[in-house]
Design a protein around this motif. Structure first.
Motif, short mmCIF file in Angstrom:
data_model
loop_
_atom_site.label_atom_id
_atom_site.label_comp_id
_atom_site.label_asym_id
_atom_site.label_seq_id
_atom_site.Cartn_x
_atom_site.Cartn_y
_atom_site.Cartn_z
N ASP A 276 6.87 -19.84 50.32
CA ASP A 276 6.89 -18.91 51.45
C ASP A 276 6.12 -19.47 52.65
OD1 ASP A 276 8.37 -17.18 49.93
OD2 ASP A 276 6.66 -15.95 49.32
N TRP A 277 5.01 -20.14 52.37
CA TRP A 277 4.16 -20.65 53.45
C TRP A 277 4.52 -22.07 53.86
CZ3 TRP A 277 -1.44 -18.92 51.73
CH2 TRP A 277 -1.49 -17.52 51.73
N SER A 278 5.42 -22.70 53.13
CA SER A 278 5.85 -24.08 53.42
C SER A 278 4.67 -25.06 53.42
CB SER A 278 6.58 -24.15 54.77
OG SER A 278 7.73 -23.33 54.76
N ILE A 279 3.77 -24.89 52.46
CA ILE A 279 2.65 -25.82 52.32
C ILE A 279 3.07 -26.92 51.35
CG2 ILE A 279 0.26 -26.10 51.57
CD1 ILE A 279 -0.20 -23.18 52.16
N PRO A 280 2.97 -28.19 51.73
CA PRO A 280 3.29 -29.28 50.79
C PRO A 280 2.46 -29.14 49.52
CG PRO A 280 2.98 -30.13 53.01
CD PRO A 280 2.55 -28.70 53.05
N ALA A 281 3.10 -29.37 48.40
CA ALA A 281 2.42 -29.18 47.11
C ALA A 281 1.17 -30.04 46.99
CB ALA A 281 3.40 -29.51 45.97
N LEU A 282 1.23 -31.28 47.46
CA LEU A 282 0.08 -32.17 47.34
C LEU A 282 -1.09 -31.68 48.19
CD1 LEU A 282 1.86 -35.67 47.41
CD2 LEU A 282 1.16 -34.31 45.43
N LEU A 283 -0.79 -31.20 49.38
CA LEU A 283 -1.86 -30.67 50.24
C LEU A 283 -2.45 -29.40 49.64
CD1 LEU A 283 -3.46 -30.71 52.86
CD2 LEU A 283 -1.58 -29.50 53.97
#
Length: 465
Positions: free
Chosen positions: A357-364
């Motif tokens: 939903d927030w489009s945060i890269p998984a690694l970050l």
């Protein structure tokens, strides 16, 4: 028990959690972590007990039945100890053998004899990186700090110019390179390939340790210029020995498990046929258990015997190596129990949906979670095992390479800004004889540099691999 609790532990947990479920589950996670942080920082409770109580609090506040929470916790604890416990034990035995036989001192003295002047900080980071492979961070500090103090005093070097590279080498190995407990637990939690993680970990570690070690030490030595405290120079282990193992044999023993595990990863890539004889052989000899066991057995003949140790003393070395790791095993195991409780309560799926939903890269996201827990608890190991449990579902659709990078992102975040709630902070402060403020400007900044540089390199690698 609430309706949400039934849903979370039901068989159909693949169904999305409702917004109300997200809210309750999110509050339960925050409360569980807050309990752990409060017990460790305010009441100085052992991390094993804090993680156990925090897991129960998480399950109860999420509305899950307590008997199910207990089952989740004990299942996770048992699975984690079963998967990494023997590896930690073998690493501890090898580290004790290396220290008591004088093998570590032999490597230190040989490298220092060939280094001098401007090369000394680079020699220290090389020594720490090699010695740090089989040693836990605290053991490495106790082993290397006397060398740092003696080199600084005899060579009239700035203490921080020599000490920061050594600490950087140990810290980077501790956070990024298996077979250290943190990376091993993260590898197990997210289902990463150990050989690939090891190879990428070394790739990330080299530039990270250069920047946070020799390069940063130039500035740290200007900010804090203190002499090596004479009172903190203890006797080195090999001073009691009549002889000690050779440099080549010692180095080969330390690097043996690394070479075997990397060889397995290389064969997996080149052969890529599980039925092929060569790959089947390397699947065995390159497994972490066999690789570390081989190093321990070889070490008996390359480290202990050349030092003149009899059978009884070698047996004693094994016991001495195992004794200090009881607490580490319990913390790692409880971290695995906390991870399993998170997963069984549906937290992993919640994190997955939020990241989408927030489009945060998984690694970050993995790095940020590890940073938050590290800052709160002060423990890199607790930060690693907790963050790994939270982000494990993100690895489901990842490639082998990106799953390994997920482990490294967690490891990098777990090293961020060591401060007053970290035992390592006080260990370094007392050995170097600096004030709290001076330690924050040097050791804490160095740890932050390691975390940020390694995290950045992991993100860069994710774009090209």
């Amino acid at each position: 028990m609430t309706r949400l609790g039934v849903e979370m532990l039901a068989a159909d947990t693949a169904e999305p959690i409702t917004s109300a479920g997200h809210a309750q589950l999110g509050l339960a996670v925050l409360a569980g972590i807050a309990v752990i942080v409060l017990l460790i920082t305010r009441f100085a409770l052992h991390a094993f007990l804090a993680l156990t109580i925090g897991s129960l609090a998480l399950g109860a506040l999420a509305g899950a039945p307590l008997d199910k929470v207990i089952t989740s916790f004990t299942t996770g604890l048992g699975a984690t100890v079963a998967s990494v416990g023997v590896l930690i034990a073998l690493g501890a035995i090898l580290g004790r053998m290396l220290a008591d036989s004088g093998g570590a001192d032999q490597i230190v003295d040989t490298i220092l004899a060939r280094a001098g002047g401007r090369a000394m900080p680079w020699a220290m980071v090389l020594i720490a990186s090699v010695i740090g492979l089989p040693l836990f961070f605290e053991v490495g500090v106790v082993l290397l700090i006397p060398v740092v103090l003696m080199v600084a005093r005899r060579g009239t070097y700035s203490l921080l110019r020599i000490g920061i590279p050594a600490l950087a080498g140990l810290s980077v190995m501790h956070g990024l390179v298996p077979p250290h407990p943190g990376p091993l637990v993260a590898i197990d939690a997210v289902g990463a390939n150990l050989g690939v993680t090891l190879a990428l970990g070394v790739l990330v570690a080299i530039p990270t340790v250069v920047i946070a070690g020799p390069v940063f030490s130039r500035f740290a030595a200007r900010w804090v210029d203190v002499p090596a405290p004479e009172r903190m120079i203890p006797q080195r282990p090999s001073e009691e020995l009549e002889r000690r193992p050779g440099f080549g044999a010692t180095l080969a023993t330390i690097l043996l498990p690394v070479v075997l595990m990397l060889s397995k990863a290389l064969v997996d890539i080149v052969v890529d046929d599980p039925t092929h004889t060569v790959q089947r052989v390397f699947d065995v000899v390159g497994s972490p258990l066999i690789a570390l066991l081989a190093a321990v057995l070889v070490g008996i003949f390359t480290l202990a015997r050349p030092a003149g140790f009899a059978k009884e003393r070698i047996s004693g070395l094994v016991e001495k190596g195992l004794a200090p790791i009881a607490g580490i095993l319990l913390i790692v195991g409880a971290g695995g129990g906390f991870k399993q409780t998170l997963i069984d309560c549906g937290v992993g799926r919640m994190v997955l949906e939020i990241s989408e939903d927030w489009s945060i890269p998984a690694l970050l996201l993995a790095w940020l979670i590890a940073v938050a827990i590290r800052l709160a608890t002060g423990s890199a190991t607790v930060a690693t095992v907790s963050a790994a449990g939270l982000v494990a579902p993100l690895a489901a659709d990842m490639s082998t390479t990106h799953t390994a990078l997920l482990v490294l992102a967690i490891g990098a975040g777990s090293l961020f800004f060591s401060h007053v709630n970290d035992a390592g902070f006080w260990l370094v402060k007392e050995y170097f004889g600096v004030s709290v403020g001076q330690n924050l400007k040097t050791w804490s900044v160095m740890e932050t540099l390691i975390s940020v540089v390694a995290g950045g390199l992991v993100l860069l690698l994710s774009l090209v691999l």
